[in-house]
Motif scaffolding. Structure first.
Motif, mmCIF file in Angstrom:
data_model
loop_
_atom_site.group_PDB
_atom_site.id
_atom_site.type_symbol
_atom_site.label_atom_id
_atom_site.label_comp_id
_atom_site.label_asym_id
_atom_site.label_seq_id
_atom_site.Cartn_x
_atom_site.Cartn_y
_atom_site.Cartn_z
ATOM 1 N N SER A 24 0.827 -1.203 0.000
ATOM 2 C CA SER A 24 0.000 0.000 0.000
ATOM 3 C C SER A 24 0.863 1.254 0.000
ATOM 4 C CB SER A 24 -0.933 -0.001 1.212
ATOM 5 O OG SER A 24 -0.191 -0.110 2.411
ATOM 6 N N ASN A 25 2.098 1.124 0.492
ATOM 7 C CA ASN A 25 3.083 2.205 0.447
ATOM 8 C C ASN A 25 4.388 1.634 -0.067
ATOM 9 O OD1 ASN A 25 1.851 4.709 1.846
ATOM 10 N ND2 ASN A 25 1.327 3.019 3.231
ATOM 11 N N ASN A 45 1.659 -2.938 -9.423
ATOM 12 C CA ASN A 45 1.295 -3.320 -8.065
ATOM 13 C C ASN A 45 0.318 -4.485 -8.098
ATOM 14 O OD1 ASN A 45 0.627 -3.396 -5.324
ATOM 15 N ND2 ASN A 45 -0.873 -1.756 -5.525
ATOM 16 N N GLY A 47 -0.893 -5.812 -5.222
ATOM 17 C CA GLY A 47 -1.595 -5.812 -3.953
ATOM 18 C C GLY A 47 -3.079 -5.558 -4.115
ATOM 19 N N ARG A 48 -3.806 -5.661 -3.015
ATOM 20 C CA ARG A 48 -5.254 -5.484 -3.059
ATOM 21 C C ARG A 48 -5.650 -4.013 -3.143
ATOM 22 N NH1 ARG A 48 -7.884 -9.815 1.269
ATOM 23 N NH2 ARG A 48 -7.120 -11.718 0.237
ATOM 24 N N THR A 49 -4.837 -3.148 -2.596
ATOM 25 C CA THR A 49 -5.137 -1.714 -2.610
ATOM 26 C C THR A 49 -4.128 -0.977 -3.463
ATOM 27 O OG1 THR A 49 -3.811 -1.344 -0.607
ATOM 28 C CG2 THR A 49 -6.164 -1.842 -0.307
ATOM 29 N N LYS A 50 -4.461 0.238 -3.850
ATOM 30 C CA LYS A 50 -3.560 1.054 -4.646
ATOM 31 C C LYS A 50 -2.302 1.396 -3.844
ATOM 32 C CE LYS A 50 -6.682 1.514 -7.977
ATOM 33 N NZ LYS A 50 -7.846 0.914 -7.347
ATOM 34 N N ALA A 51 -1.161 1.333 -4.476
ATOM 35 C CA ALA A 51 0.105 1.630 -3.813
ATOM 36 C C ALA A 51 0.409 3.116 -3.901
ATOM 37 C CB ALA A 51 1.236 0.827 -4.439
ATOM 38 N N LYS A 52 0.877 3.690 -2.806
ATOM 39 C CA LYS A 52 1.297 5.078 -2.773
ATOM 40 C C LYS A 52 2.812 5.132 -2.901
ATOM 41 C CE LYS A 52 0.490 9.358 -0.239
ATOM 42 N NZ LYS A 52 -0.149 9.956 0.964
ATOM 43 N N SER A 74 -1.557 4.943 -6.706
ATOM 44 C CA SER A 74 -2.107 6.292 -6.566
ATOM 45 C C SER A 74 -1.158 7.239 -7.273
ATOM 46 C CB SER A 74 -2.233 6.667 -5.084
ATOM 47 O OG SER A 74 -3.188 5.852 -4.441
#
Length: 275
Positions: A24-25, A45, A47-52, A74
């Motif tokens: 996520s980061n 990415n 992962g399940r969420t957008k990476a910052k 992101s």
């Protein structure tokens, strides 16, 4: 991997870097600062969420990049880059978040991205309207926005992209109309609005697109009429549309126009089983 986990790699000759991550980061590795010949950067990415993304501001070598592709991240503010991306030619964004930071971007974009000629935006569901700064990219030739179902409006400034030749708006189901300022795209040769299923009308100034050669209107199921000015598209050579829907609207130009009617395929052979 955290910043401390990276080795101090010496990659002076690297021209293409692909980073596959699941976070996520994510902090970009410091060894990128030594990649002076880097031309292509691809960040994917899983992962399940957008990476910052972090640690962008230190990378002055980004000035040499010609292509950037970001997937499921992101989008960082362009304020975070240390210098203009003067050699960047192609930008691809897939399943990314724009956020309000990019929508309110104010720096003069023509000096930030002077050689960008192609932008591809796909499956970016938080994209509600086209960021106005995109219209300040004076050398942009291709703008492709596909499967962004929440896109409901194109900025009136879109007519400022004077060198645009290819505009694709595919699968943007939230788009209800095109702005009248589209008549400013005097170099536009290809317009694809396929599967914009809620597009109700085309702009009155459409007939001023004198360089338009190909129009793809498949899946525009609620579009029932053309603006009168459409009959002025004397250089239009090909219209692609669904069978028994829009084809009849173009009949006045049938002597000079190739109308390709695509039939619906109800064949189930692709299932690979006997029905």
């Amino acid at each position: 991997m955290c910043l401390e986990s990276w080795y101090d790699l010496q990659l002076d000759e690297v021209e293409v870097l692909i980073l596959n991550l699941s976070a996520s980061n994510y902090t970009l590795p410091l060894f990128m600062e030594k990649m002076r010949k880097l031309k292509v950067l691809i960040i994917v990415n899983h992962g399940r969420t957008k990476a910052k993304l972090r640690n962008l501001i230190t990378h002055s070598e980004f000035a040499n990049l010609k292509r950037i592709k970001l997937e499921k991240v992101s989008i960082p503010s362009l304020h975070e880059f240390a210098m203009p991306l003067k050699n960047l030619q192609k930008l691809s964004l897939f399943m990314c978040d724009f956020g309000q930071v990019l929508m309110k971007f104010t720096i003069k974009i023509s000096s930030m991205l002077p050689n960008l000629v192609e932008i591809n935006i796909d499956y970016c569901h938080d994209l509600v309207e086209l960021p106005p700064w995109i219209c300040g990219i004076i050398n942009l030739q291709t703008l492709s926005i596909t499967n962004c179902d929440n896109l409901s409006a194109l900025t009136e400034r879109i007519g400022d992209i004077a060198n645009l030749e290819f505009l694709r708006l595919h699968g943007c189901s939230g788009l209800l109309k095109l702005p009248d300022s589209i008549n400013g795209l005097q170099k536009l040769r290809f317009l694809h609005i396929s599967d914009c299923c809620n597009l109700k009308m085309l702009p009155d100034g459409m007939g001023e697109l004198h360089c338009l050669k190909k129009l793809d209107m498949r899946g525009c199921i609620v579009l029932s009429e053309l603006p009168p000015s459409a009959m002025n598209l004397v250089n239009l050579m090909e219209v692609i549309c669904d069978e028994d829907t829009i084809a009849s609207l173009w009949e006045p130009l049938s002597s000079t126009l190739t109308i390709i009617e695509l039939k619906k395929d109800n064949n189930l052979d692709w299932l690979g089983v006997d029905i």
